[in-house]
Design a protein around this motif. Structure first.
Motif, PDB file in Angstrom:
ATOM      1  N   VAL A  54     -11.897  10.294  -1.952  1.00 37.99           N
ATOM      2  CA  VAL A  54     -12.319   9.210  -2.859  1.00 37.99           C
ATOM      3  C   VAL A  54     -11.089   8.632  -3.563  1.00 37.99           C
ATOM      4  N   LEU A  55     -10.147   9.520  -3.945  1.00 43.50           N
ATOM      5  CA  LEU A  55      -8.918   9.088  -4.625  1.00 43.50           C
ATOM      6  C   LEU A  55      -8.127   8.092  -3.762  1.00 43.50           C
ATOM      7  N   VAL A  56      -7.816   8.481  -2.526  1.00 44.19           N
ATOM      8  CA  VAL A  56      -6.959   7.611  -1.712  1.00 44.19           C
ATOM      9  C   VAL A  56      -7.716   6.362  -1.217  1.00 44.19           C
ATOM     10  N   ILE A 100       0.239  17.101   3.457  1.00 42.91           N
ATOM     11  CA  ILE A 100       1.054  18.259   3.051  1.00 42.91           C
ATOM     12  C   ILE A 100       0.230  19.280   2.254  1.00 42.91           C
ATOM     13  N   MET A 101      -0.485  18.804   1.215  1.00 46.39           N
ATOM     14  CA  MET A 101      -1.207  19.784   0.382  1.00 46.39           C
ATOM     15  C   MET A 101      -2.315  20.493   1.147  1.00 46.39           C
ATOM     16  N   SER A 102      -3.062  19.748   1.971  1.00 48.06           N
ATOM     17  CA  SER A 102      -4.144  20.403   2.728  1.00 48.06           C
ATOM     18  C   SER A 102      -3.564  21.420   3.708  1.00 48.06           C
ATOM     19  N   ALA A 159     -11.833  10.649  -9.721  1.00 53.81           N
ATOM     20  CA  ALA A 159     -11.440  11.404  -8.533  1.00 53.81           C
ATOM     21  C   ALA A 159     -10.117  12.133  -8.770  1.00 53.81           C
ATOM     22  N   SER A 160      -9.172  11.476  -9.470  1.00 51.60           N
ATOM     23  CA  SER A 160      -7.883  12.115  -9.771  1.00 51.60           C
ATOM     24  C   SER A 160      -8.091  13.372 -10.611  1.00 51.60           C
ATOM     25  N   MET A 161      -8.967  13.241 -11.631  1.00 52.81           N
ATOM     26  CA  MET A 161      -9.205  14.402 -12.503  1.00 52.81           C
ATOM     27  C   MET A 161      -9.907  15.517 -11.731  1.00 52.81           C
ATOM     28  N   ALA A 162     -10.835  15.143 -10.859  1.00 52.31           N
ATOM     29  CA  ALA A 162     -11.536  16.152 -10.054  1.00 52.31           C
ATOM     30  C   ALA A 162     -10.547  16.845  -9.111  1.00 52.31           C
ATOM     31  N   PHE A 163      -9.609  16.064  -8.560  1.00 49.75           N
ATOM     32  CA  PHE A 163      -8.602  16.658  -7.674  1.00 49.75           C
ATOM     33  C   PHE A 163      -7.733  17.648  -8.440  1.00 49.75           C
ATOM     34  N   PHE A 164      -7.433  17.287  -9.692  1.00 53.99           N
ATOM     35  CA  PHE A 164      -6.637  18.189 -10.543  1.00 53.99           C
ATOM     36  C   PHE A 164      -7.418  19.475 -10.843  1.00 53.99           C
ATOM     37  N   GLN A 177       0.820  -1.223   0.000  1.00 55.48           N
ATOM     38  CA  GLN A 177       0.000   0.000   0.000  1.00 55.48           C
ATOM     39  C   GLN A 177       0.852   1.269   0.000  1.00 55.48           C
ATOM     40  N   MET A 178       2.126   1.160  -0.371  1.00 53.30           N
ATOM     41  CA  MET A 178       2.989   2.350  -0.345  1.00 53.30           C
ATOM     42  C   MET A 178       2.416   3.526  -1.168  1.00 53.30           C
ATOM     43  N   PRO A 179       1.896   3.278  -2.391  1.00 55.13           N
ATOM     44  CA  PRO A 179       1.358   4.440  -3.125  1.00 55.13           C
ATOM     45  C   PRO A 179       0.197   5.116  -2.389  1.00 55.13           C
ATOM     46  N   THR A 180      -0.620   4.299  -1.694  1.00 60.89           N
ATOM     47  CA  THR A 180      -1.744   4.889  -0.949  1.00 60.89           C
ATOM     48  C   THR A 180      -1.200   5.727   0.207  1.00 60.89           C
ATOM     49  N   HIS A 181      -0.260   5.141   0.963  1.00 62.34           N
ATOM     50  CA  HIS A 181       0.356   5.863   2.089  1.00 62.34           C
ATOM     51  C   HIS A 181       1.014   7.167   1.589  1.00 62.34           C
ATOM     52  N   ALA A 182       1.797   7.047   0.489  1.00 59.35           N
ATOM     53  CA  ALA A 182       2.517   8.223  -0.034  1.00 59.35           C
ATOM     54  C   ALA A 182       1.527   9.329  -0.411  1.00 59.35           C
ATOM     55  N   HIS A 183       0.426   8.945  -1.078  1.00 57.81           N
ATOM     56  CA  HIS A 183      -0.532   9.977  -1.496  1.00 57.81           C
ATOM     57  C   HIS A 183      -1.320  10.543  -0.319  1.00 57.81           C
ATOM     58  N   ILE A 184      -1.665   9.705   0.663  1.00 56.96           N
ATOM     59  CA  ILE A 184      -2.369  10.256   1.836  1.00 56.96           C
ATOM     60  C   ILE A 184      -1.466  11.298   2.501  1.00 56.96           C
ATOM     61  N   MET A 185      -0.162  10.990   2.606  1.00 55.70           N
ATOM     62  CA  MET A 185       0.751  11.897   3.297  1.00 55.70           C
ATOM     63  C   MET A 185       1.012  13.182   2.511  1.00 55.70           C
ATOM     64  N   VAL A 186       1.322  13.059   1.227  1.00 54.37           N
ATOM     65  CA  VAL A 186       1.702  14.282   0.507  1.00 54.37           C
ATOM     66  C   VAL A 186       0.500  15.012  -0.104  1.00 54.37           C
ATOM     67  N   LEU A 187      -0.380  14.258  -0.794  1.00 51.80           N
ATOM     68  CA  LEU A 187      -1.566  14.890  -1.376  1.00 51.80           C
ATOM     69  C   LEU A 187      -2.552  15.307  -0.275  1.00 51.80           C
ATOM     70  N   GLY A 188      -2.595  14.513   0.806  1.00 54.85           N
ATOM     71  CA  GLY A 188      -3.522  14.800   1.907  1.00 54.85           C
ATOM     72  C   GLY A 188      -2.938  15.745   2.940  1.00 54.85           C
TER      73      GLY A 188
HETATM   74  C1  HEM Z   1      -4.113  13.802  -9.928  1.00 54.54           C
HETATM   75  C2  HEM Z   1      -3.767  13.040  -8.935  1.00 54.54           C
HETATM   76  C3  HEM Z   1      -2.568  12.106  -8.981  1.00 54.54           C
HETATM   77  C4  HEM Z   1      -2.389  10.982  -9.705  1.00 54.54           C
HETATM   78  C5  HEM Z   1      -3.328  10.360 -10.709  1.00 54.54           C
HETATM   79  C6  HEM Z   1      -1.094  10.434  -9.328  1.00 54.54           C
HETATM   80  C7  HEM Z   1      -0.548   9.275  -9.851  1.00 54.54           C
HETATM   81  C8  HEM Z   1       0.626   8.711  -9.439  1.00 54.54           C
HETATM   82  C9  HEM Z   1       1.186   7.477  -9.957  1.00 54.54           C
HETATM   83  C10 HEM Z   1       0.583   6.654 -11.093  1.00 54.54           C
HETATM   84  C11 HEM Z   1       2.329   7.220  -9.269  1.00 54.54           C
HETATM   85  C12 HEM Z   1       3.269   6.021  -9.441  1.00 54.54           C
HETATM   86  C13 HEM Z   1       2.897   4.976  -8.409  1.00 54.54           C
HETATM   87  C14 HEM Z   1       3.751   3.701  -8.510  1.00 54.54           C
HETATM   88  O1  HEM Z   1       4.583   3.592  -9.415  1.00 54.54           O
HETATM   89  O2  HEM Z   1       3.523   2.829  -7.676  1.00 54.54           O
HETATM   90  C15 HEM Z   1       2.509   8.287  -8.307  1.00 54.54           C
HETATM   91  C16 HEM Z   1       3.542   8.350  -7.399  1.00 54.54           C
HETATM   92  C17 HEM Z   1       3.721   9.397  -6.527  1.00 54.54           C
HETATM   93  N1  HEM Z   1       2.941  10.545  -6.429  1.00 54.54           N
HETATM   94 FE1  HEM Z   1       1.219  10.863  -7.375  1.00 54.54          FE
HETATM   95  N2  HEM Z   1      -0.526  11.236  -8.406  1.00 54.54           N
HETATM   96  C18 HEM Z   1      -1.386  12.288  -8.169  1.00 54.54           C
HETATM   97  C19 HEM Z   1      -1.199  13.343  -7.329  1.00 54.54           C
HETATM   98  C20 HEM Z   1      -0.070  13.519  -6.559  1.00 54.54           C
HETATM   99  C21 HEM Z   1       0.162  14.681  -5.750  1.00 54.54           C
HETATM  100  C22 HEM Z   1      -0.762  15.895  -5.690  1.00 54.54           C
HETATM  101  C23 HEM Z   1       1.337  14.462  -5.104  1.00 54.54           C
HETATM  102  C24 HEM Z   1       2.069  15.320  -4.122  1.00 54.54           C
HETATM  103  C25 HEM Z   1       1.575  16.379  -3.528  1.00 54.54           C
HETATM  104  C26 HEM Z   1       1.828  13.157  -5.501  1.00 54.54           C
HETATM  105  C27 HEM Z   1       2.970  12.549  -5.030  1.00 54.54           C
HETATM  106  C28 HEM Z   1       3.445  11.328  -5.435  1.00 54.54           C
HETATM  107  C29 HEM Z   1       4.603  10.662  -4.843  1.00 54.54           C
HETATM  108  C30 HEM Z   1       5.457  11.205  -3.678  1.00 54.54           C
HETATM  109  C31 HEM Z   1       4.780   9.461  -5.527  1.00 54.54           C
HETATM  110  C32 HEM Z   1       5.863   8.402  -5.279  1.00 54.54           C
HETATM  111  C33 HEM Z   1       5.330   7.401  -4.277  1.00 54.54           C
HETATM  112  C34 HEM Z   1       5.110   6.043  -4.838  1.00 54.54           C
HETATM  113  O3  HEM Z   1       5.893   5.584  -5.671  1.00 54.54           O
HETATM  114  O4  HEM Z   1       4.130   5.403  -4.442  1.00 54.54           O
HETATM  115  N3  HEM Z   1       0.948  12.618  -6.392  1.00 54.54           N
HETATM  116  N4  HEM Z   1       1.460   9.173  -8.424  1.00 54.54           N
END
Ligand code: HEM
Ligand code: HEM
Length: 136
Positions: A80-82, A47-49, A102-107, A34-45
């Motif tokens: 919804v995204l995370v 940090i960004m909020s 949800a990703s597009m709406a977030f964008f 679940q690393m991508p979920t954790h990473a997005h909760i932390m940075v998108l959730g």
């Molecule tokens: C529109 C919404 C977003 C989409 C669709 C998206 C999509 C993705 C995808 C496809 C990956 C690669 C995951 C993997 O290879 O396992 C990724 C990784 C990452 N994204 Fe996003 N992202 C979004 C928004 C963001 C935002 C807003 C941030 C930071 C504020 C962010 C930070 C990161 C980080 C730190 C990683 C690397 C962590 C990892 O490999 O799991 N993302 N993202």
């Protein structure tokens, strides 16, 4: 801190607690799937909020009704995204279209923030952080 800034900060704290619990559970189970979920909760959730919260706190002129729309759009689409990402990685690939929307709406929420923030910053008469409000 009040209004939309306080709402964003409350949301940020919620993300931080949930995201860190997920990080701890990943670390303890040695299962980092679940690393991508954790990473997005932390940075998108978290940090960004937090960035949004402090921006609206420091630039109150930007905390308009449109900022409330930004809060709800980013808040709902981000959650919804995370949550969708968590389910997708957890073995429910059919949820992917929900994550995509949800990703597009977030964008779109980010574009709305760009409009609100840059519009306020470049309208020099309304840029009023607590510190420079008296000077302007
Ligand atoms: C529109 C919404 C977003 C989409 C669709 C998206 C999509 C993705 C995808 C496809 C990956 C690669 C995951 C993997 O290879 O396992 C990724 C990784 C990452 N994204 Fe996003 N992202 C979004 C928004 C963001 C935002 C807003 C941030 C930071 C504020 C962010 C930070 C990161 C980080 C730190 C990683 C690397 C962590 C990892 O490999 O799991 N993302 N993202
Ligand atoms: C209780 C505290 C935390 C724990 C136990 C934790 C745990 C983890 C674990 C186990 C991973 C996977 C590492 C890997 O497989 O390579 C990870 C990745 C990550 N964590 Fe955390 N984490 C914590 C806090 C945070 C915080 C506070 C942030 C950001 C503000 C954060 C952001 C990230 C990011 C962006 C990644 C992906 C890194 C990459 O793409 O390689 N984490 N975390």
């Amino acid at each position: 801190m009040q209004g939309v800034a306080r709402n964003f900060f409350t949301l940020a704290i919620g993300y931080a607690i949930v995201g860190m619990l997920l990080g701890l559970s990943m670390a303890m189970s040695h299962d980092h799937a679940q690393m991508p979920t954790h990473a997005h909760i932390m940075v998108l959730g978290w940090i960004m909020s937090s960035v949004f919260a402090f921006f609206y706190h420091l630039v109150p002129a930007a905390a308009s009704r449109l900022a409330t729309v930004h809060f709800w759009l980013s808040g709902i689409s981000g959650i919804v995204l995370v949550a969708g990402l968590f389910m997708m990685i957890g073995g429910n690939p059919s949820i992917e279209p929900v994550v995509a929307v949800a990703s597009m709406a977030f964008f779109v929420g980010m574009l709305l923030f760009a409009w609100i923030a840059l519009g306020t910053m470049w309208k020099s008469t309304t840029v009023a952080s607590p510190r420079n409000a008296a000077a302007s």
